[in-house]
Design a protein around this motif. Structure first.
Motif, PDB file in Angstrom:
ATOM      1  N   LYS A  72       0.833  -1.204   0.000  1.00 14.13           N
ATOM      2  CA  LYS A  72       0.000   0.000   0.000  1.00 14.13           C
ATOM      3  C   LYS A  72       0.866   1.252   0.000  1.00 14.13           C
ATOM      4  O   LYS A  72       0.549   2.248  -0.645  1.00 14.13           O
ATOM      5  CB  LYS A  72      -0.939   0.009   1.200  1.00 14.13           C
ATOM      6  CG  LYS A  72      -2.115  -0.895   1.061  1.00 14.13           C
ATOM      7  CD  LYS A  72      -3.065  -0.689   2.226  1.00 14.13           C
ATOM      8  CE  LYS A  72      -4.277  -1.568   2.090  1.00 14.13           C
ATOM      9  NZ  LYS A  72      -5.238  -1.369   3.170  1.00 14.13           N
ATOM     10  N   LEU A  73       1.955   1.226   0.743  1.00 11.12           N
ATOM     11  CA  LEU A  73       2.834   2.396   0.794  1.00 11.12           C
ATOM     12  C   LEU A  73       3.542   2.605  -0.536  1.00 11.12           C
ATOM     13  O   LEU A  73       3.729   3.741  -0.972  1.00 11.12           O
ATOM     14  CB  LEU A  73       3.845   2.252   1.930  1.00 11.12           C
ATOM     15  CG  LEU A  73       3.259   2.320   3.338  1.00 11.12           C
ATOM     16  CD1 LEU A  73       4.345   2.082   4.376  1.00 11.12           C
ATOM     17  CD2 LEU A  73       2.586   3.654   3.576  1.00 11.12           C
ATOM     18  N   ARG A  74       3.933   1.512  -1.192  1.00 10.61           N
ATOM     19  CA  ARG A  74       4.553   1.649  -2.516  1.00 10.61           C
ATOM     20  C   ARG A  74       3.569   2.234  -3.510  1.00 10.61           C
ATOM     21  O   ARG A  74       3.922   3.049  -4.344  1.00 10.61           O
ATOM     22  CB  ARG A  74       5.049   0.293  -3.015  1.00 10.61           C
ATOM     23  CG  ARG A  74       6.355  -0.112  -2.432  1.00 10.61           C
ATOM     24  CD  ARG A  74       6.870  -1.363  -3.091  1.00 10.61           C
ATOM     25  NE  ARG A  74       8.084  -1.806  -2.426  1.00 10.61           N
ATOM     26  CZ  ARG A  74       8.423  -3.066  -2.270  1.00 10.61           C
ATOM     27  NH1 ARG A  74       7.656  -4.027  -2.745  1.00 10.61           N
ATOM     28  NH2 ARG A  74       9.542  -3.378  -1.647  1.00 10.61           N
ATOM     29  N   ALA A  75       2.311   1.803  -3.432  1.00 10.08           N
ATOM     30  CA  ALA A  75       1.289   2.332  -4.331  1.00 10.08           C
ATOM     31  C   ALA A  75       0.982   3.794  -4.026  1.00 10.08           C
ATOM     32  O   ALA A  75       0.661   4.572  -4.930  1.00 10.08           O
ATOM     33  CB  ALA A  75       0.017   1.499  -4.224  1.00 10.08           C
ATOM     34  N   ALA A  76       1.095   4.185  -2.760  1.00  6.82           N
ATOM     35  CA  ALA A  76       0.791   5.563  -2.366  1.00  6.82           C
ATOM     36  C   ALA A  76       1.952   6.514  -2.617  1.00  6.82           C
ATOM     37  O   ALA A  76       1.762   7.726  -2.589  1.00  6.82           O
ATOM     38  CB  ALA A  76       0.410   5.606  -0.890  1.00  6.82           C
ATOM     39  N   ALA A  77       3.141   5.964  -2.860  1.00 10.07           N
ATOM     40  CA  ALA A  77       4.311   6.827  -3.067  1.00 10.07           C
ATOM     41  C   ALA A  77       4.140   7.612  -4.356  1.00 10.07           C
ATOM     42  O   ALA A  77       3.906   7.060  -5.416  1.00 10.07           O
ATOM     43  CB  ALA A  77       5.580   5.981  -3.120  1.00 10.07           C
ATOM     44  N   THR A  82       5.162  15.974  -3.709  1.00  7.61           N
ATOM     45  CA  THR A  82       3.712  15.854  -3.795  1.00  7.61           C
ATOM     46  C   THR A  82       3.198  15.166  -2.539  1.00  7.61           C
ATOM     47  O   THR A  82       3.610  14.053  -2.220  1.00  7.61           O
ATOM     48  CB  THR A  82       3.304  15.024  -5.032  1.00  7.61           C
ATOM     49  OG1 THR A  82       3.887  15.602  -6.184  1.00  7.61           O
ATOM     50  CG2 THR A  82       1.794  14.992  -5.180  1.00  7.61           C
ATOM     51  N   ALA A  83       2.311  15.838  -1.840  1.00  6.59           N
ATOM     52  CA  ALA A  83       1.751  15.258  -0.619  1.00  6.59           C
ATOM     53  C   ALA A  83       0.735  14.187  -0.975  1.00  6.59           C
ATOM     54  O   ALA A  83       0.024  14.284  -1.970  1.00  6.59           O
ATOM     55  CB  ALA A  83       1.096  16.340   0.221  1.00  6.59           C
ATOM     56  N   ASN A  84       0.671  13.168  -0.145  1.00 10.98           N
ATOM     57  CA  ASN A  84      -0.268  12.082  -0.352  1.00 10.98           C
ATOM     58  C   ASN A  84      -1.626  12.499   0.201  1.00 10.98           C
ATOM     59  O   ASN A  84      -1.756  12.838   1.374  1.00 10.98           O
ATOM     60  CB  ASN A  84       0.239  10.830   0.362  1.00 10.98           C
ATOM     61  CG  ASN A  84      -0.621   9.633   0.071  1.00 10.98           C
ATOM     62  OD1 ASN A  84      -1.759   9.596   0.489  1.00 10.98           O
ATOM     63  ND2 ASN A  84      -0.057   8.680  -0.656  1.00 10.98           N
ATOM     64  N   ALA A  85      -2.666  12.452  -0.640  1.00 13.63           N
ATOM     65  CA  ALA A  85      -3.996  12.908  -0.230  1.00 13.63           C
ATOM     66  C   ALA A  85      -4.661  11.940   0.741  1.00 13.63           C
ATOM     67  O   ALA A  85      -5.509  12.340   1.533  1.00 13.63           O
ATOM     68  CB  ALA A  85      -4.874  13.107  -1.457  1.00 13.63           C
ATOM     69  N   ASP A  89      -4.096  15.928   5.724  1.00 13.88           N
ATOM     70  CA  ASP A  89      -5.336  16.600   6.115  1.00 13.88           C
ATOM     71  C   ASP A  89      -5.912  17.364   4.927  1.00 13.88           C
ATOM     72  O   ASP A  89      -5.212  17.672   3.959  1.00 13.88           O
ATOM     73  CB  ASP A  89      -5.075  17.578   7.265  1.00 13.88           C
ATOM     74  CG  ASP A  89      -4.818  16.863   8.574  1.00 13.88           C
ATOM     75  OD1 ASP A  89      -5.253  15.704   8.714  1.00 13.88           O
ATOM     76  OD2 ASP A  89      -4.193  17.472   9.458  1.00 13.88           O
ATOM     77  N   ALA A  90      -7.191  17.702   5.031  1.00 15.42           N
ATOM     78  CA  ALA A  90      -7.857  18.481   3.987  1.00 15.42           C
ATOM     79  C   ALA A  90      -7.257  19.886   3.930  1.00 15.42           C
ATOM     80  O   ALA A  90      -6.575  20.345   4.855  1.00 15.42           O
ATOM     81  CB  ALA A  90      -9.353  18.550   4.263  1.00 15.42           C
ATOM     82  N   TYR A 100       4.170  13.017   3.103  1.00 14.79           N
ATOM     83  CA  TYR A 100       4.901  12.748   1.862  1.00 14.79           C
ATOM     84  C   TYR A 100       5.439  11.328   1.940  1.00 14.79           C
ATOM     85  O   TYR A 100       6.181  11.001   2.867  1.00 14.79           O
ATOM     86  CB  TYR A 100       6.055  13.731   1.677  1.00 14.79           C
ATOM     87  CG  TYR A 100       5.605  15.151   1.496  1.00 14.79           C
ATOM     88  CD1 TYR A 100       5.299  15.640   0.232  1.00 14.79           C
ATOM     89  CD2 TYR A 100       5.484  16.004   2.582  1.00 14.79           C
ATOM     90  CE1 TYR A 100       4.876  16.937   0.065  1.00 14.79           C
ATOM     91  CE2 TYR A 100       5.067  17.301   2.414  1.00 14.79           C
ATOM     92  CZ  TYR A 100       4.760  17.778   1.155  1.00 14.79           C
ATOM     93  OH  TYR A 100       4.352  19.053   0.979  1.00 14.79           O
ATOM     94  N   ILE A 101       5.068  10.504   0.990  1.00 13.31           N
ATOM     95  CA  ILE A 101       5.585   9.133   0.929  1.00 13.31           C
ATOM     96  C   ILE A 101       6.405   9.033  -0.354  1.00 13.31           C
ATOM     97  O   ILE A 101       5.912   9.314  -1.442  1.00 13.31           O
ATOM     98  CB  ILE A 101       4.435   8.118   0.922  1.00 13.31           C
ATOM     99  CG1 ILE A 101       3.607   8.271   2.193  1.00 13.31           C
ATOM    100  CG2 ILE A 101       4.987   6.697   0.810  1.00 13.31           C
ATOM    101  CD1 ILE A 101       2.380   7.400   2.243  1.00 13.31           C
ATOM    102  N   ALA A 102       7.656   8.653  -0.201  1.00  8.33           N
ATOM    103  CA  ALA A 102       8.549   8.569  -1.360  1.00  8.33           C
ATOM    104  C   ALA A 102       9.302   7.245  -1.314  1.00  8.33           C
ATOM    105  O   ALA A 102       9.556   6.694  -0.253  1.00  8.33           O
ATOM    106  CB  ALA A 102       9.530   9.738  -1.361  1.00  8.33           C
ATOM    107  N   ARG A 103       9.660   6.782  -2.477  1.00  6.07           N
ATOM    108  CA  ARG A 103      10.460   5.562  -2.563  1.00  6.07           C
ATOM    109  C   ARG A 103      11.905   5.892  -2.225  1.00  6.07           C
ATOM    110  O   ARG A 103      12.387   6.982  -2.513  1.00  6.07           O
ATOM    111  CB  ARG A 103      10.385   4.998  -3.977  1.00  6.07           C
ATOM    112  CG  ARG A 103       9.029   4.473  -4.323  1.00  6.07           C
ATOM    113  CD  ARG A 103       9.035   3.823  -5.701  1.00  6.07           C
ATOM    114  NE  ARG A 103       7.767   3.209  -5.974  1.00  6.07           N
ATOM    115  CZ  ARG A 103       6.787   3.794  -6.646  1.00  6.07           C
ATOM    116  NH1 ARG A 103       6.950   5.004  -7.126  1.00  6.07           N
ATOM    117  NH2 ARG A 103       5.650   3.159  -6.841  1.00  6.07           N
ATOM    118  N   TYR A 104      12.554   4.934  -1.598  1.00  5.14           N
ATOM    119  CA  TYR A 104      13.957   5.115  -1.211  1.00  5.14           C
ATOM    120  C   TYR A 104      14.699   3.839  -1.527  1.00  5.14           C
ATOM    121  O   TYR A 104      14.310   2.753  -1.093  1.00  5.14           O
ATOM    122  CB  TYR A 104      14.063   5.452   0.274  1.00  5.14           C
ATOM    123  CG  TYR A 104      15.484   5.566   0.765  1.00  5.14           C
ATOM    124  CD1 TYR A 104      16.271   6.652   0.431  1.00  5.14           C
ATOM    125  CD2 TYR A 104      16.029   4.562   1.559  1.00  5.14           C
ATOM    126  CE1 TYR A 104      17.560   6.759   0.878  1.00  5.14           C
ATOM    127  CE2 TYR A 104      17.335   4.646   2.009  1.00  5.14           C
ATOM    128  CZ  TYR A 104      18.088   5.753   1.666  1.00  5.14           C
ATOM    129  OH  TYR A 104      19.378   5.863   2.100  1.00  5.14           O
TER     130      TYR A 104
END
Length: 108
Positions: A72-77, A82-85, A89-90, A100-104
């Motif tokens: 799920k985190l890989r898909a959300a990265a 770009t902030a993850n919606a 928060d709204a 912010y979720i990014a691949r490392y």
């Protein structure tokens, strides 16, 4: 002896107008910084309370993200910056949290 006692009693009958003015001026000079320090203390406690609430919100959000599976985190990265919606928060939320979720790649 009686004349010295009567003389001392006459000098100690009460405060003069000048003494009262001096004491009032001294109290006014001391009272202003004391009032300001009380106001600063009250303001600091409000700031501290807000920071504590935000720290608990941030900790809860981190736990929510860490509880997700790696897939799920890989898909959300998203892309960098770009902030993850899903986890952020709204837009109009006060003290908004942006996630912010990014691949490392630790190998490179």
């Amino acid at each position: 002896m009686k004349s010295c006692v009567a003389c001392a009693a006459r000098w100690q009958q009460g405060f003069s107008y000048v003494e009262i003015l001096i004491v009032t001026a001294l109290l006014a000079l001391v009272l202003v910084p004391a009032t300001q320090s009380v106001q600063l203390g009250a303001r600091a406690s409000t700031i501290h309370e807000t920071r504590n609430i935000n720290m608990f919100r941030l900790q809860g959000r981190m736990e929510k993200v860490l509880a997700q599976s790696l897939e799920k985190l890989r898909a959300a990265a998203g892309s960098a910056g770009t902030a993850n919606a899903t986890y952020s928060d709204a837009v109009a939320t006060p003290d908004r949290l942006l996630v912010y979720i990014a691949r490392y790649d630790g190998a490179n």
